[in-house]
Design a protein around this motif. Structure first.
Motif, PDB file in Angstrom:
ATOM      1  N   THR A 139      -1.955  -5.557   3.641  1.00 41.05           N
ATOM      2  CA  THR A 139      -0.709  -4.929   4.075  1.00 41.05           C
ATOM      3  C   THR A 139      -0.176  -4.057   2.954  1.00 41.05           C
ATOM      4  O   THR A 139      -0.671  -4.107   1.833  1.00 41.05           O
ATOM      5  N   ARG A 140       0.819  -3.259   3.289  1.00 40.18           N
ATOM      6  CA  ARG A 140       1.387  -2.310   2.343  1.00 40.18           C
ATOM      7  C   ARG A 140       2.903  -2.289   2.469  1.00 40.18           C
ATOM      8  O   ARG A 140       3.436  -2.576   3.531  1.00 40.18           O
ATOM      9  N   ALA A 141       3.539  -1.925   1.386  1.00 39.54           N
ATOM     10  CA  ALA A 141       4.979  -1.670   1.375  1.00 39.54           C
ATOM     11  C   ALA A 141       5.189  -0.420   0.546  1.00 39.54           C
ATOM     12  O   ALA A 141       4.445  -0.170  -0.409  1.00 39.54           O
ATOM     13  N   GLN A 142       6.172   0.372   0.918  1.00 41.18           N
ATOM     14  CA  GLN A 142       6.410   1.603   0.183  1.00 41.18           C
ATOM     15  C   GLN A 142       7.879   1.706  -0.169  1.00 41.18           C
ATOM     16  O   GLN A 142       8.750   1.475   0.655  1.00 41.18           O
ATOM     17  N   PHE A 143       8.142   2.066  -1.413  1.00 44.83           N
ATOM     18  CA  PHE A 143       9.488   2.263  -1.909  1.00 44.83           C
ATOM     19  C   PHE A 143       9.655   3.741  -2.213  1.00 44.83           C
ATOM     20  O   PHE A 143       8.888   4.303  -2.997  1.00 44.83           O
ATOM     21  N   GLU A 144      10.638   4.346  -1.595  1.00 47.53           N
ATOM     22  CA  GLU A 144      10.875   5.778  -1.778  1.00 47.53           C
ATOM     23  C   GLU A 144      11.818   5.989  -2.955  1.00 47.53           C
ATOM     24  O   GLU A 144      12.882   5.373  -3.020  1.00 47.53           O
ATOM     25  N   ALA A 145      11.405   6.815  -3.896  1.00 42.68           N
ATOM     26  CA  ALA A 145      12.225   7.215  -5.038  1.00 42.68           C
ATOM     27  C   ALA A 145      12.173   8.733  -5.070  1.00 42.68           C
ATOM     28  O   ALA A 145      11.682   9.329  -6.004  1.00 42.68           O
ATOM     29  N   GLU A 146      12.632   9.331  -3.991  1.00 43.01           N
ATOM     30  CA  GLU A 146      12.427  10.744  -3.689  1.00 43.01           C
ATOM     31  C   GLU A 146      12.503  11.632  -4.908  1.00 43.01           C
ATOM     32  O   GLU A 146      13.427  11.493  -5.697  1.00 43.01           O
ATOM     33  N   ALA A 181       7.051   8.351  -4.452  1.00 35.75           N
ATOM     34  CA  ALA A 181       6.974   7.112  -3.687  1.00 35.75           C
ATOM     35  C   ALA A 181       6.059   6.143  -4.427  1.00 35.75           C
ATOM     36  O   ALA A 181       5.122   6.564  -5.117  1.00 35.75           O
ATOM     37  N   TYR A 182       6.366   4.870  -4.302  1.00 38.49           N
ATOM     38  CA  TYR A 182       5.535   3.826  -4.890  1.00 38.49           C
ATOM     39  C   TYR A 182       5.008   2.967  -3.759  1.00 38.49           C
ATOM     40  O   TYR A 182       5.776   2.353  -3.026  1.00 38.49           O
ATOM     41  N   ARG A 183       3.695   2.958  -3.597  1.00 35.89           N
ATOM     42  CA  ARG A 183       3.046   2.214  -2.514  1.00 35.89           C
ATOM     43  C   ARG A 183       2.392   0.961  -3.098  1.00 35.89           C
ATOM     44  O   ARG A 183       1.563   1.035  -3.990  1.00 35.89           O
ATOM     45  N   TRP A 184       2.803  -0.178  -2.577  1.00 33.44           N
ATOM     46  CA  TRP A 184       2.236  -1.463  -2.980  1.00 33.44           C
ATOM     47  C   TRP A 184       1.192  -1.846  -1.944  1.00 33.44           C
ATOM     48  O   TRP A 184       1.489  -1.884  -0.751  1.00 33.44           O
ATOM     49  N   ILE A 185       0.002  -2.156  -2.401  1.00 36.78           N
ATOM     50  CA  ILE A 185      -1.093  -2.552  -1.513  1.00 36.78           C
ATOM     51  C   ILE A 185      -1.477  -3.983  -1.875  1.00 36.78           C
ATOM     52  O   ILE A 185      -1.796  -4.272  -3.029  1.00 36.78           O
ATOM     53  N   PHE A 186      -1.410  -4.861  -0.888  1.00 34.94           N
ATOM     54  CA  PHE A 186      -1.725  -6.272  -1.071  1.00 34.94           C
ATOM     55  C   PHE A 186      -2.994  -6.593  -0.291  1.00 34.94           C
ATOM     56  O   PHE A 186      -3.067  -6.322   0.909  1.00 34.94           O
ATOM     57  N   SER A 237       3.277  11.602  -5.318  1.00 36.36           N
ATOM     58  CA  SER A 237       4.301  12.646  -5.422  1.00 36.36           C
ATOM     59  C   SER A 237       5.111  12.767  -4.131  1.00 36.36           C
ATOM     60  O   SER A 237       6.222  13.281  -4.145  1.00 36.36           O
ATOM     61  N   HIS A 238       4.573  12.270  -3.031  1.00 32.08           N
ATOM     62  CA  HIS A 238       5.275  12.271  -1.739  1.00 32.08           C
ATOM     63  C   HIS A 238       4.767  11.089  -0.924  1.00 32.08           C
ATOM     64  O   HIS A 238       3.566  10.809  -0.918  1.00 32.08           O
ATOM     65  N   GLY A 239       5.659  10.414  -0.236  1.00 30.35           N
ATOM     66  CA  GLY A 239       5.307   9.210   0.497  1.00 30.35           C
ATOM     67  C   GLY A 239       4.340   9.377   1.649  1.00 30.35           C
ATOM     68  O   GLY A 239       3.737   8.418   2.102  1.00 30.35           O
ATOM     69  N   ARG A 240       4.148  10.592   2.124  1.00 24.71           N
ATOM     70  CA  ARG A 240       3.241  10.811   3.257  1.00 24.71           C
ATOM     71  C   ARG A 240       1.797  11.058   2.834  1.00 24.71           C
ATOM     72  O   ARG A 240       0.923  11.206   3.675  1.00 24.71           O
ATOM     73  N   LEU A 241       1.558  11.100   1.538  1.00 25.83           N
ATOM     74  CA  LEU A 241       0.209  11.373   1.048  1.00 25.83           C
ATOM     75  C   LEU A 241      -0.701  10.160   1.201  1.00 25.83           C
ATOM     76  O   LEU A 241      -0.253   9.015   1.234  1.00 25.83           O
ATOM     77  N   HIS A 242      -2.002  10.426   1.260  1.00 22.76           N
ATOM     78  CA  HIS A 242      -3.029   9.384   1.345  1.00 22.76           C
ATOM     79  C   HIS A 242      -3.112   8.630   0.017  1.00 22.76           C
ATOM     80  O   HIS A 242      -2.779   9.182  -1.036  1.00 22.76           O
ATOM     81  N   GLY A 255      -2.709   9.246  -4.925  1.00 20.51           N
ATOM     82  CA  GLY A 255      -1.840   8.545  -5.859  1.00 20.51           C
ATOM     83  C   GLY A 255      -2.548   8.099  -7.121  1.00 20.51           C
ATOM     84  O   GLY A 255      -3.770   8.044  -7.188  1.00 20.51           O
ATOM     85  N   ALA A 256      -1.765   7.786  -8.114  1.00 20.98           N
ATOM     86  CA  ALA A 256      -2.277   7.249  -9.377  1.00 20.98           C
ATOM     87  C   ALA A 256      -1.906   5.766  -9.440  1.00 20.98           C
ATOM     88  O   ALA A 256      -0.749   5.404  -9.193  1.00 20.98           O
TER      89      ALA A 256
END
Length: 115
Positions: free
Chosen positions: A18-25, A28-33, A48-53, A57-58
């Motif tokens: 599952t995933r959770a995403q925190f927007e810091a416009e 975005a920070y995507r957590w992958i569990f 750099s943007h929450g809609r990216l694959h 991301g880094a």
């Protein structure tokens, strides 16, 4: 998904990712569990943007934690936020309600899996 999602409920209920995403416009920070037996691999991606694959991301952090420890930590953290700030303050800080229903679902599943 936002900061109010308690994604660990899925893991205790039997899903494996599952995933959770925190927007810091605009960031975005995507957590992958990802769960493997009783261990959860956690990766945090900065995008750099929450809609990216994910590939855009880094990875800024990763860890492997026992499911029990991770669940207990999340429950304690949300309890601490509620105690320190009150549930009503979350709407102003997060722009969303405090995830009481989700927290109690996680707490219930965690207790069930411990017994």
């Amino acid at each position: 998904m936002g900061a109010s999602d308690l994604s660990l409920t899925w893991q205790l209920a039997g899903r494996f990712e599952t995933r959770a995403q925190f927007e810091a416009e605009p960031t975005a920070y995507r957590w992958i569990f990802e769960r493997r037996d009783a261990i959860v691999a956690i990766r945090v991606l900065e995008l750099s943007h929450g809609r990216l694959h994910d590939n855009a991301g880094a990875e800024v952090w990763s860890s492997r934690q026992p499911m029990d420890r991770l669940s207990r930590t999340v429950i304690r953290c949300f309890d601490a936020v509620a105690d320190a700030h009150g549930e009503s303050a979350c709407r102003g800080a997060w722009g969303a309600r405090f995830p009481r229903t989700e927290l109690e679902a996680l707490r219930g599943l965690w207790r069930t899996t411990r017994s």
